[in-house]
Design a protein around this motif. Structure first.
Motif, PDB file in Angstrom:
ATOM      1  N   ARG A  51     -26.385  19.864  21.947  1.00 23.49           N
ATOM      2  CA  ARG A  51     -26.160  18.349  21.559  1.00 23.49           C
ATOM      3  C   ARG A  51     -24.680  18.089  21.393  1.00 23.49           C
ATOM      4  N   ASN A  52     -23.966  17.832  22.285  1.00 22.22           N
ATOM      5  CA  ASN A  52     -22.582  17.707  22.245  1.00 22.22           C
ATOM      6  C   ASN A  52     -22.235  16.478  21.379  1.00 22.22           C
ATOM      7  N   MET A  53     -21.091  16.232  21.070  1.00 20.06           N
ATOM      8  CA  MET A  53     -20.399  15.201  20.076  1.00 20.06           C
ATOM      9  C   MET A  53     -20.985  13.711  20.499  1.00 20.06           C
ATOM     10  N   GLY A  54     -21.134  13.409  21.868  1.00 20.05           N
ATOM     11  CA  GLY A  54     -21.427  12.354  22.326  1.00 20.05           C
ATOM     12  C   GLY A  54     -23.082  12.115  22.363  1.00 20.05           C
ATOM     13  N   ALA A  55     -23.922  13.170  22.149  1.00 20.03           N
ATOM     14  CA  ALA A  55     -25.323  13.054  22.404  1.00 20.03           C
ATOM     15  C   ALA A  55     -25.865  13.239  21.066  1.00 20.03           C
ATOM     16  N   ALA A  57     -15.395  18.062  17.828  1.00 17.80           N
ATOM     17  CA  ALA A  57     -14.688  17.532  18.635  1.00 17.80           C
ATOM     18  C   ALA A  57     -13.199  17.437  18.133  1.00 17.80           C
ATOM     19  N   LEU A  58     -12.455  18.164  18.567  1.00 14.41           N
ATOM     20  CA  LEU A  58     -11.157  18.371  17.945  1.00 14.41           C
ATOM     21  C   LEU A  58     -10.246  17.356  18.593  1.00 14.41           C
ATOM     22  N   SER A  59     -10.653  16.934  20.089  1.00 15.14           N
ATOM     23  CA  SER A  59      -9.744  16.042  20.710  1.00 15.14           C
ATOM     24  C   SER A  59     -10.165  14.325  20.720  1.00 15.14           C
ATOM     25  N   ASN A  60     -11.206  14.166  19.789  1.00 14.89           N
ATOM     26  CA  ASN A  60     -11.677  12.887  19.659  1.00 14.89           C
ATOM     27  C   ASN A  60     -10.930  12.239  18.613  1.00 14.89           C
ATOM     28  N   PRO A  61     -10.086  11.056  18.846  1.00 13.87           N
ATOM     29  CA  PRO A  61      -9.274  10.625  17.759  1.00 13.87           C
ATOM     30  C   PRO A  61     -10.070   9.890  16.868  1.00 13.87           C
ATOM     31  N   ASN A  62     -11.369   9.379  17.126  1.00 15.15           N
ATOM     32  CA  ASN A  62     -12.020   8.669  16.256  1.00 15.15           C
ATOM     33  C   ASN A  62     -13.252   9.476  15.311  1.00 15.15           C
ATOM     34  N   ILE A  88     -14.395  32.568  19.465  1.00 14.11           N
ATOM     35  CA  ILE A  88     -14.202  31.231  18.909  1.00 14.11           C
ATOM     36  C   ILE A  88     -14.768  29.966  19.790  1.00 14.11           C
ATOM     37  N   TYR A  89     -15.434  29.083  19.183  1.00 10.60           N
ATOM     38  CA  TYR A  89     -16.036  27.989  20.018  1.00 10.60           C
ATOM     39  C   TYR A  89     -15.786  26.810  19.400  1.00 10.60           C
ATOM     40  N   ASN A  90     -14.939  25.906  19.813  1.00  3.98           N
ATOM     41  CA  ASN A  90     -14.472  24.627  19.190  1.00  3.98           C
ATOM     42  C   ASN A  90     -14.341  24.833  17.686  1.00  3.98           C
ATOM     43  N   SER A  91     -13.535  25.594  17.181  1.00  5.49           N
ATOM     44  CA  SER A  91     -13.469  26.112  15.802  1.00  5.49           C
ATOM     45  C   SER A  91     -13.329  24.932  14.894  1.00  5.49           C
ATOM     46  N   MET A  92     -13.894  24.786  13.887  1.00  7.48           N
ATOM     47  CA  MET A  92     -13.613  23.603  12.679  1.00  7.48           C
ATOM     48  C   MET A  92     -12.453  24.075  12.174  1.00  7.48           C
ATOM     49  N   PRO A  93     -11.165  23.259  12.284  1.00  3.48           N
ATOM     50  CA  PRO A  93     -10.075  23.567  11.425  1.00  3.48           C
ATOM     51  C   PRO A  93     -10.415  23.776   9.874  1.00  3.48           C
ATOM     52  N   SER A 132     -17.630  31.966  23.605  1.00  2.00           N
ATOM     53  CA  SER A 132     -19.273  32.063  23.366  1.00  2.00           C
ATOM     54  C   SER A 132     -20.108  31.745  24.591  1.00  2.00           C
ATOM     55  N   GLU A 133     -21.019  32.391  24.941  1.00  3.08           N
ATOM     56  CA  GLU A 133     -21.653  32.332  26.255  1.00  3.08           C
ATOM     57  C   GLU A 133     -22.459  30.975  26.052  1.00  3.08           C
TER      58      GLU A 133
END
Length: 448
Positions: free
Chosen positions: A209-213, A254-259, A345-350, A445-446
């Motif tokens: 389930r990605n950020m948009g799903a 989602a690190l790149s999503n400004p919203n 590291i997989y889309n690591s939460m800052p 991560s695989e």
């Protein structure tokens, strides 16, 4: 002159191989169009591609005439896989149905449809939903709406990616797959409740389930043994996974999503509810983001369930943001025998997002991230030192009773010290095998 003889000898040896060997080799070329081009090599190769057991057609690079000629000349007595790619179709093309019918009439066991077309009106024909030959089916990016009864009586493995799929459509599909053993759903929109209670032979479920799903929101899968679940920030409830023995969970960030807004409290509720449903699983893997959310819950004093896990893998770097969660997991896993920590590291939460949340709760991040004995941990993978590795292993040994083996794999690319310098400082325990190693290869991560 000598080199020419060597090349000619090598070519002769290839040409002398049996047809079945050469056709097997042709199965590995990217598309059937490339395989057909080998017919220009010599008379020996002219018709070899016609009986290759696998076909891969990229419709964007073909004309209707070339498609018809390919299908007419194809005479393979045994067929294995059929891969159809449509990416830039903007209108209905009549021969698409013919291609699908061709695949079904030749009883291909593995069918893969990449339907990334922007043409919204295209729909899979009704006859597609009735087949006894499919054993593996992959559908990529398409609106799946079966208006007829689905009957895939031999299907064992189903993968749906970026499919706009309603609960009703999913229910029809599941009802028509009586021997389904493996199901993968990758960013399937619109799906709300995934009810797999009637899939008696289903053993493995993969949900990405990605950020948009947002879907699915609920999972009912009482018969599965293995679950791989990558969360978005939207809540997903494990309603029934009673037979689960193995699970892997993490959270996509989602690190790149400004919203994007960090929803710390709903995430804590979700991961703890998930954890309750994993109590009987003996093999668990948690990603770094999942553990970071557990750390927030531990700092806030939220109770954790007791786990029966015997083998625990943590795909995370050693840093202050995961220590509270890991410590509580260990304390609540009295039967743990094996621990593996992989510095992935997989889309690591800052860490800054976690700090900001603690400040909103009127808590001091510096105090919260310190160990109870006052030890200060590193903030990221970039400043891990031998003392942090040693303290981590001591923490593990302190909080486990039945541990037999501990493996810690560090990412060499980010280390400021040689791994051998840390070895003399490691704790010694005659009852626990301790393995410390490093790699300079990316530990991404695989695929989930």
């Amino acid at each position: 002159m000598g080199d020419d003889r060597k090349i000619k000898g090598a070519v002769d040896r290839i040409n002398n191989l049996p047809d079945v060997i050469l056709q097997h080799i042709l199965c590995f070329v990217p598309t059937t169009k490339v395989a057909i081009s080998t017919s220009l090599l010599s008379r020996r190769w002219r018709h070899l591609w016609c009986e290759v057991p696998s076909i891969s057609l990229d419709v964007d690079t073909l004309t209707a005439a070339s498609v018809n000629e390919t299908l007419t000349r194809y005479t393979a007595p045994m067929t294995k896989s059929f891969h159809l790619i449509l990416e830039n179709i903007t209108e209905n093309i009549p021969y698409i149905d013919r291609l699908i019918k061709f695949a079904m009439s030749h009883n291909f066991e593995n069918l893969s449809l990449d339907l990334c077309s922007p043409y919204e009106e295209f729909k899979l024909p009704d006859f597609f939903y009735n087949s006894y030959s499919f054993k593996q089916l992959k559908i990529y990016s398409h609106k799946i709406v079966p208006y007829c009864t689905v009957s895939w009586t031999s299907l064992q493995k189903l993968s749906l990616r970026f499919c706009r799929l309603s609960d009703e459509s999913m229910s029809k599909i599941i009802s028509g797959c009586p021997v389904l053993e493996n199901l993968t759903l990758y960013d399937c929109y619109k799906l709300k409740v995934l009810d797999l209670s009637k899939s008696l032979r289903l053993r493995t479920l993969v949900v990405h389930r990605n950020m948009g799903a947002e879907g699915p929101r609920q999972i009912v899968a009482p018969h599965i043994h293995c679950l791989r679940l990558l969360h978005s920030q939207s809540s997903c409830t494990l309603v029934d996974v009673a037979s689960l023995t193995e699970a892997k969970l993490d959270i996509c960030y989602a690190l790149s999503n400004p919203n994007f807004k960090f929803k710390a409290e709903p995430l804590q509720v979700m991961v703890l509810k998930n954890l309750e449903k994993l109590q009987n699983a003996e093999k668990l893997t948690f990603g770094g983001n999942f553990v970071k959310i557990l750390s927030l819950a531990e700092i806030r004093g939220v109770p954790f369930p007791i786990l029966k896990v015997k083998s625990l893998t943590l795909d995370t770097v050693i840093c202050q943001y995961v220590i509270p969660g890991i410590e509580r997991l260990l304390q609540n896993s009295p039967d743990l025998e094996k621990l593996i920590v992989r510095g992935k590291i997989y889309n690591s939460m800052p860490g800054e997002h976690l700090d900001q949340y603690l400040k909103l709760k009127s808590l001091s991040p510096d105090q919260c991230w310190k160990s109870k004995d006052g030890f200060s941990w590193n903030k990221s993978r970039l400043n891990v030192q031998p003392k942090h590795v040693t303290s981590f292993m001591e923490l593990v040994l302190k909080n486990t009773e039945k541990l037999d083996k501990m493996v810690v794999l560090l990412d060499e690319r980010y280390l400021t010290f040689k791994i051998e310098y840390a070895i003399p400082t490691l704790p010694h325990n005659s009852n626990v095998t301790i393995v410390l190693s490093s790699t300079n290869k990316p530990m991404a991560s695989e695929e989930w």
